[in-house]
Design a protein around this motif. Sequence first.
Motif, PDB file in Angstrom:
ATOM      1  N   UNK A   1       0.749  -1.095   0.144  1.00 24.23           N
ATOM      2  CA  UNK A   1       0.097   0.082   0.097  1.00 24.23           C
ATOM      3  C   UNK A   1       0.879   1.313   0.169  1.00 24.23           C
ATOM      4  N   UNK A   2       0.589   2.120  -0.816  1.00 26.26           N
ATOM      5  CA  UNK A   2       1.284   3.629  -1.107  1.00 26.26           C
ATOM      6  C   UNK A   2       0.428   4.547  -1.123  1.00 26.26           C
ATOM      7  N   UNK A   3       0.645   5.587  -0.365  1.00 29.31           N
ATOM      8  CA  UNK A   3      -0.195   6.638  -0.138  1.00 29.31           C
ATOM      9  C   UNK A   3       0.346   7.768   0.819  1.00 29.31           C
ATOM     10  N   UNK A   4      -0.216   8.539   1.384  1.00 24.31           N
ATOM     11  CA  UNK A   4       0.157   9.857   2.016  1.00 24.31           C
ATOM     12  C   UNK A   4       0.166   9.479   3.536  1.00 24.31           C
ATOM     13  N   UNK A   5       1.487   9.884   4.240  1.00 16.01           N
ATOM     14  CA  UNK A   5       1.510  10.066   5.544  1.00 16.01           C
ATOM     15  C   UNK A   5       0.979  11.215   6.467  1.00 16.01           C
ATOM     16  N   UNK A   6       0.947  11.316   7.636  1.00 14.49           N
ATOM     17  CA  UNK A   6       0.255  12.460   8.190  1.00 14.49           C
ATOM     18  C   UNK A   6       1.064  13.986   7.687  1.00 14.49           C
ATOM     19  N   UNK A   7       2.000  13.687   7.332  1.00 15.83           N
ATOM     20  CA  UNK A   7       2.691  15.081   6.635  1.00 15.83           C
ATOM     21  C   UNK A   7       2.270  15.444   5.413  1.00 15.83           C
ATOM     22  N   UNK A   8       1.527  14.467   4.747  1.00 14.90           N
ATOM     23  CA  UNK A   8       1.212  14.663   3.216  1.00 14.90           C
ATOM     24  C   UNK A   8       2.234  13.941   2.530  1.00 14.90           C
ATOM     25  N   UNK A   9       3.226  13.463   2.824  1.00 14.93           N
ATOM     26  CA  UNK A   9       4.378  12.955   2.076  1.00 14.93           C
ATOM     27  C   UNK A   9       3.825  11.735   1.543  1.00 14.93           C
ATOM     28  N   UNK A  10       4.139  11.349   0.195  1.00 10.01           N
ATOM     29  CA  UNK A  10       3.894  10.078  -0.475  1.00 10.01           C
ATOM     30  C   UNK A  10       4.669   9.070  -0.183  1.00 10.01           C
ATOM     31  N   UNK A  11       4.386   8.045   0.485  1.00 10.56           N
ATOM     32  CA  UNK A  11       5.097   6.935   1.064  1.00 10.56           C
ATOM     33  C   UNK A  11       4.733   5.504   0.834  1.00 10.56           C
ATOM     34  N   UNK A  12       5.345   4.439   1.257  1.00 12.98           N
ATOM     35  CA  UNK A  12       5.004   3.180   1.426  1.00 12.98           C
ATOM     36  C   UNK A  12       4.209   3.069   2.613  1.00 12.98           C
ATOM     37  N   UNK A  13       3.038   2.928   2.879  1.00 11.23           N
ATOM     38  CA  UNK A  13       2.244   2.621   4.199  1.00 11.23           C
ATOM     39  C   UNK A  13       2.238   1.014   4.641  1.00 11.23           C
TER      40      UNK A  13
END
Length: 164
Positions: free
Chosen positions: A13-25
């Motif tokens: 799953x890839x998407x956005x962390x709490x800081x709004x950065x695009x990362x692997x979740x």
Amino acid sequence: MAAPEASRAGCKVIGYNMAGEFVTLKEGDNEFIVLADDPNKEGFSAACYHKDLEPFMARGRALKAEGKKHQEIFDIREEEMKAGKFNITSGATLHIYSGPKAEYDPATAKVDEAKLRYVVYLPWATAASTGLPEAPVASNHPWIMNPGTHRAHIMISPLTDESH
């Protein structure tokens, strides 16, 4: 929710962390990659695609981040496909779960008003080579979109449960 139910546990799953950065979740160990909903956009949209599509999808995200518009991204990736930089396997599938609202209902495990649709990639295919029309005959009928291009694909929008 965009992934086939039997495959959800093993998806990357890839998407956005709490800081709004695009990362692997979440790392995964099966053939699917899920692109989580962007919480900063209206409505809901999650996608799931075969891991072999990731270089192509990542390139599109990178071009968008550079400020490129839809047609520029299309043209650049078309040239890159012709040059052999990407290999979209014919039949690779993208699952999209989207809707105008973003409210998740834990009782139903669904997003209010969200629907699934599918894209089956067939690079360079045409209406003549597939026998499919270039526009849907009815709301749930398959059709070929972007015929003759690197992004040629069959669009499938199933009826919702309420429509049966």
